[in-house]
Design an enzyme around this catalytic site. Structure first.
Site, mmCIF file in Angstrom:
data_model
loop_
_atom_site.group_PDB
_atom_site.id
_atom_site.type_symbol
_atom_site.label_atom_id
_atom_site.label_comp_id
_atom_site.label_asym_id
_atom_site.label_seq_id
_atom_site.Cartn_x
_atom_site.Cartn_y
_atom_site.Cartn_z
ATOM 1 N N ALA A 289 46.968 38.893 39.381
ATOM 2 C CA ALA A 289 47.225 37.847 38.386
ATOM 3 C C ALA A 289 47.571 38.487 37.043
ATOM 4 O O ALA A 289 47.022 39.528 36.683
ATOM 5 C CB ALA A 289 46.009 36.939 38.245
ATOM 6 N N GLY B 291 47.535 39.427 33.205
ATOM 7 C CA GLY B 291 46.424 39.571 32.269
ATOM 8 C C GLY B 291 45.821 40.956 32.369
ATOM 9 O O GLY B 291 46.214 41.777 33.202
ATOM 10 N N ARG C 265 43.099 43.790 33.190
ATOM 11 C CA ARG C 265 42.207 44.045 34.317
ATOM 12 C C ARG C 265 40.770 43.735 33.901
ATOM 13 O O ARG C 265 40.300 44.168 32.859
ATOM 14 C CB ARG C 265 42.331 45.516 34.715
ATOM 15 C CG ARG C 265 41.495 45.917 35.885
ATOM 16 C CD ARG C 265 41.706 47.421 36.162
ATOM 17 N NE ARG C 265 41.096 47.845 37.388
ATOM 18 C CZ ARG C 265 39.841 48.294 37.488
ATOM 19 N NH1 ARG C 265 39.081 48.378 36.424
ATOM 20 N NH2 ARG C 265 39.359 48.668 38.651
ATOM 21 N N GLY C 266 40.067 42.989 34.730
ATOM 22 C CA GLY C 266 38.682 42.649 34.434
ATOM 23 C C GLY C 266 37.711 43.721 34.894
ATOM 24 O O GLY C 266 37.983 44.434 35.859
ATOM 25 N N LEU C 267 36.587 43.811 34.218
ATOM 26 C CA LEU C 267 35.555 44.774 34.587
ATOM 27 C C LEU C 267 34.659 44.254 35.707
ATOM 28 O O LEU C 267 34.014 45.034 36.401
ATOM 29 C CB LEU C 267 34.689 45.105 33.369
ATOM 30 C CG LEU C 267 35.399 45.773 32.197
ATOM 31 C CD1 LEU C 267 34.449 45.911 31.015
ATOM 32 C CD2 LEU C 267 35.964 47.118 32.610
ATOM 33 N N LYS D 294 39.319 34.909 42.706
ATOM 34 C CA LYS D 294 38.514 35.907 42.003
ATOM 35 C C LYS D 294 37.460 36.459 42.951
ATOM 36 O O LYS D 294 36.709 35.699 43.563
ATOM 37 C CB LYS D 294 37.844 35.273 40.786
ATOM 38 C CG LYS D 294 38.841 34.721 39.780
ATOM 39 C CD LYS D 294 38.150 33.952 38.684
ATOM 40 C CE LYS D 294 38.138 34.776 37.435
ATOM 41 N NZ LYS D 294 37.546 34.047 36.302
ATOM 42 N N ASP E 115 37.232 24.455 36.354
ATOM 43 C CA ASP E 115 36.510 24.037 37.551
ATOM 44 C C ASP E 115 36.704 25.105 38.619
ATOM 45 O O ASP E 115 37.799 25.315 39.112
ATOM 46 C CB ASP E 115 37.048 22.693 38.035
ATOM 47 C CG ASP E 115 36.302 22.174 39.240
ATOM 48 O OD1 ASP E 115 35.114 22.515 39.406
ATOM 49 O OD2 ASP E 115 36.909 21.428 40.030
#
Length: 175
Positions: free
Chosen positions: A23, A25, A27-29, A44, A79
């Site tokens: 996705a 954006g 990179r998430g931790l 996710k 949601d």
């Protein structure tokens, strides 16, 4: 609603030509986030290990998602629906997504018989990450989004929800 969302998505997946990608954006931790470009959802997956400075556990992350599901009365949070043991056709994924899932979320991801099987995932509506939106938008639209971001924080505080990280990459914009 959850069953209906999954059935509609499954029908779309069977008939579309595109493949799952990371996705847009930063990179998430904590999470790996991927999407199907032709469909307005993101998926996710909780990473096996979290990058510095995160000091949390899989259980704590799941508890926070459950808390938000039960307590968000501000209407400001997306949601999210939780799924277990979901199978996707492996050939619907870009290889880099498969590689990241196996390397970073191997405890909940496996491949079996041409299927990518995810033991646990969250499915939610895709947003444009606020940090990207602010870079791409005209000044007046960006200012309006920042003001609404501040209002969202106030609304969440009134609902006794603290988002943890106030990073703008963790918030998003809808149409």
């Amino acid at each position: 609603g959850k069953t209906e969302r999954y059935q509609i998505f499954s029908t779309h997946l069977a008939s579309c030509e595109d493949r799952f990608i990371t996705a847009p954006g930063d990179r998430g931790l904590v999470m790996i986030v991927f999407t199907l470009p032709s469909y307005a959802l993101v998926f996710k997956i909780i990473r096996d290990r979290f990058g510095f400075p995160k000091n949390t556990s899989r259980h704590e992350v799941m508890s926070k998602y459950e808390f938000v599901l039960m307590h968000d009365r501000a209407g400001r949070l997306i949601d999210t629906q939780e799924f277990s043991d979901i199978e996707f056709p492996l050939d619907k994924f870009e290889q880099e997504v498969v590689d990241e899932l196996l390397a970073e979320a191997g405890e909940t991801t496996r491949i079996d018989n041409g299927q990518l099987i995810l033991r646990h995932l969250y499915m939610e509506r895709r947003l444009r990450p606020l940090n990207l939106y602010l870079r791409e938008s005209p000044r007046d639209a960006a200012e309006a989004a920042v003001i609404d971001y501040g209002q969202a924080l106030k609304d969440l505080a009134r609902a006794n929800i603290f988002p943890g990280d106030l990073l703008i990459k963790n918030f998003g914009v809808t149409r």
